[in-house]
Design an enzyme around this catalytic site. Sequence first.
Site, PDB file in Angstrom:
ATOM      1  N   PRO A  63      -0.332  -9.137   5.590  1.00  0.00           N
ATOM      2  CG  PRO A  63       1.767  -9.448   6.010  1.00  0.00           C
ATOM      3  CD  PRO A  63       1.132  -8.938   4.612  1.00  0.00           C
TER       4      PRO A  63
ATOM      5  CB  SER B 208      -5.171  -8.239  -2.818  1.00  0.00           C
ATOM      6  OG  SER B 208      -6.462  -8.491  -2.532  1.00  0.00           O
ATOM      7  CB  ALA B 209      -5.707 -10.281   2.212  1.00  0.00           C
TER       8      ALA B 209
ATOM      9  CB  CYS C 253     -10.264  -1.769   0.980  1.00  0.00           C
ATOM     10  SG  CYS C 253     -10.498  -3.435   1.549  1.00  0.00           S
TER      11      CYS C 253
ATOM     12  CB  ILE D 191      -0.902  -0.022   1.343  1.00  0.00           C
ATOM     13  CG1 ILE D 191      -1.794  -1.019   1.220  1.00  0.00           C
ATOM     14  CG2 ILE D 191      -1.849   1.370   1.424  1.00  0.00           C
ATOM     15  CD1 ILE D 191      -2.811  -1.167   2.246  1.00  0.00           C
TER      16      ILE D 191
END
Length: 314
Positions: A163, A160-161, A129, A14
């Site tokens: 830690p 896409s997830a 999100c 991110i």
Amino acid sequence: MNSTKVAIIGSGNIGTDLMIKVMRNAQHLEMGVLVGIDPESDGLARAARLGFATTAEGVDGLIRLPEFADIGVVFDATSAQAHLQNAERLAPYGKRLIDLTPAAIGPYVIPAVNLGEHLDAPDVNMVTCGGQATIPVVAAVSRVVPTPYAEIVASIASRSAGPGTRANIDEFTETTSAAITRVGGARRGKAIIVLNPAEPPLLMRDTVLCLVTAPDAGQHRAIRDSVEKMVAEVAAYVPGYRLKQEVQITAVPDDQPLQTLLDTGVERPTHQVSVFLEVEGAGHYLPAYAGNLDIMTSAALRVAERIAAERQVR
């Protein structure tokens, strides 16, 4: 006009994607510092190659950098727990914080809904999100008719997830549910997140279900028009955001039990509004299937741009 320099805390997916967006898309912002805790991270290496200041010593390392004095806006792309500590350490320095975690210290901000309401807040929260994708739709429905209940389901690719996302599942559901009511305008709200393990990974999909009292065909048209207008407003800063199919409005059967969802005394809804969305990432740093991450960085950039523009006018 001089640009506002920014620091980004978090050198993962991110934070790195946000860095690239600042470089490519910002009009009032200038990249200053990327902050991480892993000296081997790709984000820090990339930032150093691009000529930006970096530190692998977290927020304390940021404060010690000579570039820190020129930073006007700090993005936090770490985790909810980390943001609590980061915000406390940065509080004495008067920096504007934009929180991309579900920590929810500051007011919730959804750019298409309430961007202008919290521009002076020292720490604004970008919800989640799922919240960025769905709460605009809840707000679009609520501005036409009362919405006693709204439920959202955010389905994202498991790959896409990272830690941070996995560690904050509880915070995701709690923060999103709260924002459905505070920003979306529903009387009660519920949020669900699904990590989809499909391979190849699928794009982010979001479902919004609103129970409303709208027996009139004219109200149905107004709801559809409001949702479509709102989707276009979000797509202005998240180009991959779109309706997957037409807005559906169906009658609620008289025998359907709803009282567990509604507050006592609320008028019984007559219809359910169902909205199905898809979010495709821009592919700046993250793959296109990571629309869940792209919508967060795009929304955060939108907020920072407005804050910087307001500062320059003053």
